[in-house]
Design a protein around this motif. Structure first.
Motif, short mmCIF file in Angstrom:
data_model
loop_
_atom_site.label_atom_id
_atom_site.label_comp_id
_atom_site.label_asym_id
_atom_site.label_seq_id
_atom_site.Cartn_x
_atom_site.Cartn_y
_atom_site.Cartn_z
N UNK A 143 1.02 -1.39 0.15
CA UNK A 143 0.08 0.20 -0.43
C UNK A 143 0.67 1.87 0.54
N UNK A 144 1.86 1.39 0.81
CA UNK A 144 2.64 2.73 0.69
C UNK A 144 2.98 2.59 -0.43
N UNK A 145 3.94 1.98 -0.81
CA UNK A 145 4.79 2.16 -2.21
C UNK A 145 3.59 2.99 -3.33
N UNK A 146 2.03 2.29 -3.42
CA UNK A 146 1.55 3.31 -4.52
C UNK A 146 0.61 4.09 -4.00
N UNK A 147 0.29 4.40 -2.77
CA UNK A 147 0.20 5.12 -2.57
C UNK A 147 1.23 7.05 -3.34
N UNK A 148 2.07 6.22 -2.73
CA UNK A 148 3.42 7.07 -3.53
C UNK A 148 3.53 7.53 -4.82
#
Length: 221
Positions: A143-148
Protein backbone atom coordinates in the motif's frame (compact mmCIF):
# COMPACT_ATOMS: atom_id res chain seq x y z
CA UNK A 1 -37.04 17.12 -21.38
CA UNK A 2 -33.59 17.89 -19.90
CA UNK A 3 -33.44 20.74 -17.40
CA UNK A 4 -30.35 22.98 -17.33
CA UNK A 5 -29.40 24.85 -14.18
CA UNK A 6 -27.22 28.00 -14.07
CA UNK A 7 -24.03 28.20 -12.05
CA UNK A 8 -22.14 31.20 -10.66
CA UNK A 9 -19.42 30.57 -13.23
CA UNK A 10 -21.91 31.41 -15.98
CA UNK A 11 -22.07 27.89 -17.38
CA UNK A 12 -25.02 25.54 -17.23
CA UNK A 13 -25.35 21.97 -16.09
CA UNK A 14 -28.17 19.54 -16.52
CA UNK A 15 -29.81 18.31 -13.34
CA UNK A 16 -28.07 14.96 -13.79
CA UNK A 17 -24.68 16.59 -14.32
CA UNK A 18 -25.18 18.79 -11.28
CA UNK A 19 -26.00 15.77 -9.12
CA UNK A 20 -22.98 13.87 -10.47
CA UNK A 21 -20.66 16.78 -9.75
CA UNK A 22 -22.00 17.11 -6.22
CA UNK A 23 -21.36 13.42 -5.61
CA UNK A 24 -17.82 13.80 -6.96
CA UNK A 25 -17.15 16.75 -4.67
CA UNK A 26 -18.48 14.84 -1.68
CA UNK A 27 -16.16 11.93 -2.47
CA UNK A 28 -13.18 14.28 -2.84
CA UNK A 29 -13.98 15.66 0.58
CA UNK A 30 -13.00 12.35 2.16
CA UNK A 31 -9.44 13.06 1.04
CA UNK A 32 -9.47 16.04 3.40
CA UNK A 33 -10.95 14.07 6.29
CA UNK A 34 -8.89 10.87 6.07
CA UNK A 35 -5.59 12.26 7.35
CA UNK A 36 -6.86 14.25 10.35
CA UNK A 37 -9.10 11.37 11.46
CA UNK A 38 -6.28 8.83 11.28
CA UNK A 39 -3.55 10.98 12.82
CA UNK A 40 -5.64 12.48 15.62
CA UNK A 41 -7.14 9.11 16.56
CA UNK A 42 -3.69 7.48 16.67
CA UNK A 43 -2.14 10.32 18.69
CA UNK A 44 -4.98 10.33 21.23
CA UNK A 45 -4.65 6.57 21.67
CA UNK A 46 -0.88 6.78 22.07
CA UNK A 47 -1.25 9.46 24.75
CA UNK A 48 -3.57 7.34 26.90
CA UNK A 49 -2.31 3.83 26.21
CA UNK A 50 -0.25 2.53 29.12
CA UNK A 51 3.25 1.53 28.11
CA UNK A 52 3.01 2.95 24.61
CA UNK A 53 6.00 5.09 23.63
CA UNK A 54 5.55 7.17 20.50
CA UNK A 55 9.31 7.24 19.95
CA UNK A 56 9.75 3.46 20.09
CA UNK A 57 6.47 1.87 19.08
CA UNK A 58 4.85 1.96 15.66
CA UNK A 59 1.18 2.94 15.50
CA UNK A 60 0.41 -0.60 14.38
CA UNK A 61 1.00 -1.70 17.98
CA UNK A 62 -2.05 0.28 19.03
CA UNK A 63 -4.18 -2.47 17.46
CA UNK A 64 -2.94 -4.93 20.13
CA UNK A 65 -4.58 -5.42 23.51
CA UNK A 66 -7.95 -4.74 25.10
CA UNK A 67 -8.38 -1.41 23.34
CA UNK A 68 -6.89 -2.57 20.06
CA UNK A 69 -10.30 -2.38 18.42
CA UNK A 70 -9.97 1.41 18.42
CA UNK A 71 -6.94 1.38 16.13
CA UNK A 72 -8.46 -1.40 14.05
CA UNK A 73 -11.50 0.80 13.53
CA UNK A 74 -9.25 3.78 12.80
CA UNK A 75 -7.41 1.86 10.08
CA UNK A 76 -10.55 0.49 8.46
CA UNK A 77 -12.47 3.79 8.52
CA UNK A 78 -9.49 5.73 7.19
CA UNK A 79 -8.96 3.14 4.46
CA UNK A 80 -12.60 3.46 3.39
CA UNK A 81 -12.27 7.24 3.28
CA UNK A 82 -9.15 6.93 1.10
CA UNK A 83 -11.13 4.64 -1.22
CA UNK A 84 -13.93 7.21 -1.40
CA UNK A 85 -11.38 9.90 -2.26
CA UNK A 86 -9.86 7.69 -4.95
CA UNK A 87 -13.33 7.18 -6.46
CA UNK A 88 -13.92 10.93 -6.41
CA UNK A 89 -10.55 11.58 -8.00
CA UNK A 90 -11.35 9.13 -10.79
CA UNK A 91 -14.65 10.91 -11.46
CA UNK A 92 -13.00 14.35 -11.30
CA UNK A 93 -10.09 13.55 -13.62
CA UNK A 94 -12.37 11.83 -16.17
CA UNK A 95 -9.83 11.36 -18.99
CA UNK A 96 -6.23 12.17 -19.81
CA UNK A 97 -2.94 11.61 -17.95
CA UNK A 98 -3.31 9.99 -14.50
CA UNK A 99 -7.09 9.63 -14.86
CA UNK A 100 -6.92 5.86 -14.35
CA UNK A 101 -3.61 5.08 -12.69
CA UNK A 102 -3.49 7.71 -9.95
CA UNK A 103 -6.92 6.85 -8.48
CA UNK A 104 -6.25 3.11 -8.87
CA UNK A 105 -2.92 3.25 -7.03
CA UNK A 106 -4.31 5.47 -4.29
CA UNK A 107 -7.26 3.09 -4.05
CA UNK A 108 -4.87 0.18 -3.48
CA UNK A 109 -3.48 2.11 -0.52
CA UNK A 110 -7.00 2.48 0.84
CA UNK A 111 -7.57 -1.26 0.53
CA UNK A 112 -4.23 -1.93 2.23
CA UNK A 113 -5.33 0.11 5.27
CA UNK A 114 -8.55 -1.88 5.55
CA UNK A 115 -6.57 -5.14 5.30
CA UNK A 116 -4.03 -3.91 7.86
CA UNK A 117 -6.88 -3.18 10.25
CA UNK A 118 -8.46 -6.57 9.71
CA UNK A 119 -5.15 -8.34 10.35
CA UNK A 120 -3.36 -6.73 13.34
CA UNK A 121 0.29 -7.21 14.26
CA UNK A 122 1.50 -9.38 17.12
CA UNK A 123 2.15 -8.09 20.62
CA UNK A 124 5.70 -6.95 21.34
CA UNK A 125 7.93 -9.82 22.42
CA UNK A 126 6.08 -12.49 20.42
CA UNK A 127 8.67 -15.07 19.36
CA UNK A 128 7.24 -16.09 16.00
CA UNK A 129 5.28 -13.91 13.60
CA UNK A 130 1.64 -14.89 13.11
CA UNK A 131 -0.16 -15.09 9.79
CA UNK A 132 -2.15 -12.01 10.78
CA UNK A 133 1.06 -10.02 11.32
CA UNK A 134 2.50 -11.23 8.01
CA UNK A 135 -0.61 -10.06 6.16
CA UNK A 136 -0.51 -6.75 8.02
CA UNK A 137 3.08 -6.04 6.99
CA UNK A 138 2.45 -7.26 3.44
CA UNK A 139 -0.46 -4.84 3.17
CA UNK A 140 1.80 -1.97 4.20
CA UNK A 141 4.56 -3.16 1.90
CA UNK A 142 2.14 -2.94 -1.02
CA UNK A 143 0.00 0.00 0.00
CA UNK A 144 2.63 2.58 0.92
CA UNK A 145 4.58 2.33 -2.37
CA UNK A 146 1.28 2.42 -4.29
CA UNK A 147 0.30 5.66 -2.54
CA UNK A 148 3.64 7.25 -3.37
CA UNK A 149 3.42 6.04 -6.97
CA UNK A 150 -0.16 7.26 -7.37
CA UNK A 151 0.78 10.71 -6.12
CA UNK A 152 3.78 10.88 -8.45
CA UNK A 153 1.58 9.91 -11.40
CA UNK A 154 -0.83 12.66 -10.38
CA UNK A 155 2.07 15.12 -10.16
CA UNK A 156 2.70 14.58 -13.87
CA UNK A 157 -0.82 15.67 -14.68
CA UNK A 158 -0.62 18.63 -12.33
CA UNK A 159 2.53 19.78 -14.10
CA UNK A 160 0.87 19.48 -17.51
CA UNK A 161 -2.11 21.47 -16.30
CA UNK A 162 0.17 24.27 -15.15
CA UNK A 163 -0.05 23.72 -11.40
CA UNK A 164 3.71 23.74 -10.89
CA UNK A 165 3.71 24.28 -7.11
CA UNK A 166 1.33 21.41 -6.45
CA UNK A 167 3.35 19.17 -8.75
CA UNK A 168 6.62 20.13 -7.05
CA UNK A 169 5.25 19.57 -3.54
CA UNK A 170 3.94 16.17 -4.60
CA UNK A 171 7.28 15.18 -6.14
CA UNK A 172 9.05 16.07 -2.89
CA UNK A 173 6.66 14.71 -0.27
CA UNK A 174 5.74 11.39 -1.92
CA UNK A 175 9.34 10.08 -2.17
CA UNK A 176 10.16 11.35 1.34
CA UNK A 177 7.15 9.49 2.68
CA UNK A 178 8.32 6.29 1.00
CA UNK A 179 11.85 6.78 2.38
CA UNK A 180 10.44 7.24 5.87
CA UNK A 181 8.60 3.93 5.52
CA UNK A 182 11.76 2.14 4.42
CA UNK A 183 13.75 3.71 7.26
CA UNK A 184 11.20 2.85 9.96
CA UNK A 185 13.19 -0.23 10.95
CA UNK A 186 16.22 1.87 11.94
CA UNK A 187 14.94 2.56 15.47
CA UNK A 188 13.48 5.52 17.31
CA UNK A 189 14.51 8.13 14.75
CA UNK A 190 13.10 5.95 12.00
CA UNK A 191 9.74 5.63 13.75
CA UNK A 192 9.52 9.37 14.36
CA UNK A 193 10.51 10.02 10.74
CA UNK A 194 7.73 7.70 9.60
CA UNK A 195 5.22 9.53 11.80
CA UNK A 196 6.33 12.77 10.14
CA UNK A 197 6.06 11.07 6.75
CA UNK A 198 2.49 9.91 7.45
CA UNK A 199 1.45 13.39 8.61
CA UNK A 200 3.11 14.94 5.57
CA UNK A 201 1.61 12.62 2.98
CA UNK A 202 -1.91 12.84 4.43
CA UNK A 203 -1.52 16.62 4.48
CA UNK A 204 -0.57 16.48 0.81
CA UNK A 205 -3.60 14.31 0.01
CA UNK A 206 -5.82 16.88 1.74
CA UNK A 207 -4.30 19.74 -0.25
CA UNK A 208 -4.70 17.86 -3.53
CA UNK A 209 -8.29 16.95 -2.67
CA UNK A 210 -9.13 20.61 -2.05
CA UNK A 211 -7.30 21.60 -5.24
CA UNK A 212 -9.22 19.15 -7.40
CA UNK A 213 -12.47 20.14 -5.67
CA UNK A 214 -11.86 23.72 -6.76
CA UNK A 215 -11.37 22.63 -10.35
CA UNK A 216 -14.86 21.14 -10.43
CA UNK A 217 -17.79 23.07 -11.93
CA UNK A 218 -19.73 25.25 -9.51
CA UNK A 219 -22.68 23.32 -8.10
CA UNK A 220 -24.40 26.00 -6.04
CA UNK A 221 -26.80 26.91 -8.82
Amino acid sequence: MTTSLPTRAGTTSTAAELTADRVTKSLLGYGVLAGPVYVVAALVQSAFRDGFDLTRHAWSQLAVGDFGWMQVTNLVVTGLMVLAFAAGLRRALRTGPAASWAPALIGVFGVSMVVAGAFPVDALGTESMSTSALIHFAAGGIGFPCLAAGLLVLARRLSREGFARHALATRIIAPLFLLSFVGMASGALGILAFVAGVVGVFGLVAVLAVHRYRQMPDTDG
